[in-house]
Design a protein around this motif. Structure first.
Motif, PDB file in Angstrom:
ATOM      1  N   ILE A 174      -5.136 -13.412 -15.289  1.00 41.75           N
ATOM      2  CA  ILE A 174      -4.034 -13.948 -14.470  1.00 41.75           C
ATOM      3  C   ILE A 174      -3.098 -12.835 -13.986  1.00 41.75           C
ATOM      4  O   ILE A 174      -1.884 -12.903 -14.141  1.00 41.75           O
ATOM      5  N   THR A 175      -3.682 -11.815 -13.379  1.00 38.25           N
ATOM      6  CA  THR A 175      -2.941 -10.617 -12.979  1.00 38.25           C
ATOM      7  C   THR A 175      -2.752 -10.567 -11.467  1.00 38.25           C
ATOM      8  O   THR A 175      -3.734 -10.588 -10.724  1.00 38.25           O
ATOM      9  N   PRO A 176      -1.508 -10.471 -10.977  1.00 42.39           N
ATOM     10  CA  PRO A 176      -1.297 -10.329  -9.528  1.00 42.39           C
ATOM     11  C   PRO A 176      -1.643  -8.920  -9.064  1.00 42.39           C
ATOM     12  O   PRO A 176      -1.279  -7.941  -9.707  1.00 42.39           O
ATOM     13  N   VAL A 177      -2.347  -8.832  -7.933  1.00 44.77           N
ATOM     14  CA  VAL A 177      -2.727  -7.538  -7.367  1.00 44.77           C
ATOM     15  C   VAL A 177      -2.229  -7.432  -5.931  1.00 44.77           C
ATOM     16  O   VAL A 177      -1.530  -6.493  -5.572  1.00 44.77           O
ATOM     17  N   ASP A 178      -2.587  -8.421  -5.109  1.00 40.88           N
ATOM     18  CA  ASP A 178      -2.057  -8.510  -3.749  1.00 40.88           C
ATOM     19  C   ASP A 178      -0.988  -9.597  -3.759  1.00 40.88           C
ATOM     20  O   ASP A 178      -1.283 -10.786  -3.714  1.00 40.88           O
ATOM     21  N   PHE A 179       0.268  -9.181  -3.805  1.00 34.64           N
ATOM     22  CA  PHE A 179       1.375 -10.107  -3.999  1.00 34.64           C
ATOM     23  C   PHE A 179       1.697 -10.919  -2.744  1.00 34.64           C
ATOM     24  O   PHE A 179       2.573 -11.777  -2.787  1.00 34.64           O
ATOM     25  N   HIS A 180       1.019 -10.656  -1.646  1.00 39.75           N
ATOM     26  CA  HIS A 180       1.260 -11.400  -0.415  1.00 39.75           C
ATOM     27  C   HIS A 180       0.116 -12.353  -0.057  1.00 39.75           C
ATOM     28  O   HIS A 180       0.075 -12.876   1.053  1.00 39.75           O
ATOM     29  N   GLN A 181      -0.771 -12.597  -1.011  1.00 33.43           N
ATOM     30  CA  GLN A 181      -1.878 -13.533  -0.791  1.00 33.43           C
ATOM     31  C   GLN A 181      -1.587 -14.902  -1.399  1.00 33.43           C
ATOM     32  O   GLN A 181      -2.499 -15.710  -1.568  1.00 33.43           O
ATOM     33  N   ASP A 182      -0.329 -15.171  -1.687  1.00 34.94           N
ATOM     34  CA  ASP A 182       0.033 -16.413  -2.377  1.00 34.94           C
ATOM     35  C   ASP A 182      -0.227 -17.656  -1.553  1.00 34.94           C
ATOM     36  O   ASP A 182      -0.462 -18.741  -2.091  1.00 34.94           O
ATOM     37  N   GLN A 183      -0.188 -17.542  -0.220  1.00 31.83           N
ATOM     38  CA  GLN A 183      -0.398 -18.698   0.648  1.00 31.83           C
ATOM     39  C   GLN A 183      -1.791 -18.700   1.292  1.00 31.83           C
ATOM     40  O   GLN A 183      -2.050 -19.497   2.195  1.00 31.83           O
ATOM     41  N   ALA A 184      -2.689 -17.848   0.798  1.00 37.08           N
ATOM     42  CA  ALA A 184      -4.002 -17.694   1.438  1.00 37.08           C
ATOM     43  C   ALA A 184      -4.829 -18.973   1.407  1.00 37.08           C
ATOM     44  O   ALA A 184      -5.635 -19.217   2.303  1.00 37.08           O
ATOM     45  N   GLU A 185      -4.634 -19.801   0.387  1.00 32.25           N
ATOM     46  CA  GLU A 185      -5.411 -21.030   0.273  1.00 32.25           C
ATOM     47  C   GLU A 185      -4.706 -22.232   0.895  1.00 32.25           C
ATOM     48  O   GLU A 185      -5.252 -23.331   0.892  1.00 32.25           O
ATOM     49  N   GLY A 186      -3.501 -22.022   1.404  1.00 32.11           N
ATOM     50  CA  GLY A 186      -2.771 -23.118   2.021  1.00 32.11           C
ATOM     51  C   GLY A 186      -2.301 -24.179   1.052  1.00 32.11           C
ATOM     52  O   GLY A 186      -2.074 -25.334   1.444  1.00 32.11           O
TER      53      GLY A 186
END
Length: 369
Positions: A174-186
């Motif tokens: 559960i590690t964040p790597v790309d912190f701007h992909q939070d909305q990628a799945e809609g």
């Protein structure tokens, strides 16, 4: 009509009576439960190294050790490592021990205002590095297995990139790597922490840290509770009420609440790096994150990597974790997606025997010590 009305009233009275009996049983259970019944992180361990407020534990074996290289578990600063050993039957650490792993865990302690100036450099280059060096000396080995969780996974990524010679196998959960992909799945209910942080100005974050000296644990507890407001509002009436028929379920509920309320403060400067450099500016995946003048280049991570994510994680959405696959330099990279949420993959009944077994099987394939 009169008979039907009487039947409805009778059912209502019966339900009301059952409800009161349930409340009475729950009150009796709560009266019997003492603090020692709600202890967490009780697996047998000993302190083997201490530096400032950082403590390194080594866990006593519960089975014959079948792996030659020990595993160091590193949690983050937003919560406590005790979540990995919540109770006897819901414990990632106990599952690893039962499968023959030599387990160490690092506890960062309880930072106070005096720790306001501690940075990622302090935790990675000093505390984490000194724990790794201690284990290597203790076992006479050049490298260990490192298992990072959440922000501890970010620490572990940085450490593996800067000290690759010290890590044989890297496990991330559960590690964040790309912190701007939070909305990628809609999924609109996912990534609210990312959205909240990006909505803050750097001056806002600076003033928050300046006023408190640290990022208050109480504030982060409030932020996390507001991510699921319905569940937060209902858990002490609906959720708690549902446990009043089963004392074991009630104790499970209370242990989780104990962990949730024991949220440490996050050292101020390190918190600014987390919120500004990582959450806002997304420097880790961009190859721009610097520690002590050195750039953390994920391509320098060439050891085997196992990346575990939670499919329903609303705090660290899957895509923010899965971005690691294209970023590391390793040719031996594997992902495991587990059912459940951010904490559920560690403490739910379903995950017991899945997470630990998956990690150990992966390690055994790469254990040549």
């Amino acid at each position: 009509m009169a008979a039907a009305k009487k039947s409805t009233v009778a059912r209502a009275l019966a339900e009301f009576s059952d409800f009161n009996l349930k409340l009475a049983r729950g009150q009796q259970m709560l009266d019997r439960i003492k603090d020692e019944h709600v202890e967490i992180a009780t697996a047998d361990k000993e302190v083997v190294f201490r530096e400032d407020k950082t403590t390194l534990y080594r866990y006593k074996p519960t089975a014959e050790r079948t792996l030659g290289i020990p595993v160091l578990v590193a949690y983050g600063q937003i919560g406590r490592y005790t979540m990995t050993d919540l109770q006897e039957d819901r414990s990632m650490l106990r599952n690893l021990l039962a499968l023959g792993v030599d387990v160490y865990a690092v506890d960062w302690g309880s930072p106070t205002r005096s720790d306001r100036w501690l940075t990622f450099e302090d935790y990675i280059d000093v505390y984490l590095n000194d724990c790794v060096e201690f284990i290597c000396r203790e076992h006479g080995i050049p490298a260990i297995n490192l298992l990072g969780i959440c922000e501890g996974g970010v620490f572990s990524l940085c450490y593996a990139a800067l000290y690759p010679e010290r890590i044989k196998n890297l496990i991330l959960t559960i590690t964040p790597v790309d912190f701007h992909q939070d909305q990628a799945e809609g999924r609109v209910n996912h990534g609210l922490l990312n959205l909240w942080t990006r909505g803050l100005g750097e001056d806002d974050i600076g003033q928050l840290i300046e006023a408190n000296g640290n990022l208050p644990g109480e504030l982060m507890s409030h932020v996390f509770s507001q991510m699921t407001p319905g569940a937060t509002l209902s858990k002490y009436n609906v959720g708690l009420l549902d446990t009043f028929d089963d004392e074991k379920k009630l104790l499970n509920f209370l242990r989780m609440e104990k962990w949730l309320t024991d949220r440490p403060h996050h050292p101020g400067e390190a918190a600014k790096q987390l919120l500004v450099n990582l959450y806002k500016n997304n420097e880790l995946i961009r190859g721009e994150f610097k520690l002590g003048g050195r750039t953390v280049d994920l391509k320098d991570i060439c050891m085997p990597v196992l990346n575990v994510y939670a499919k329903d994680d609303h705090i660290i959405p899957p895509k923010t974790t899965q971005a690691l696959g294209d970023a590391v330099g390793s040719d031996d990279y594997r992902e495991i997606g587990l059912d459940g949420g951010h904490v559920g993959v560690f403490v739910s009944g379903k995950s017991q025997g899945v997470l630990g077994k998956g990690i150990v099987e992966w390690l055994r394939e790469r254990d040549d010590a």
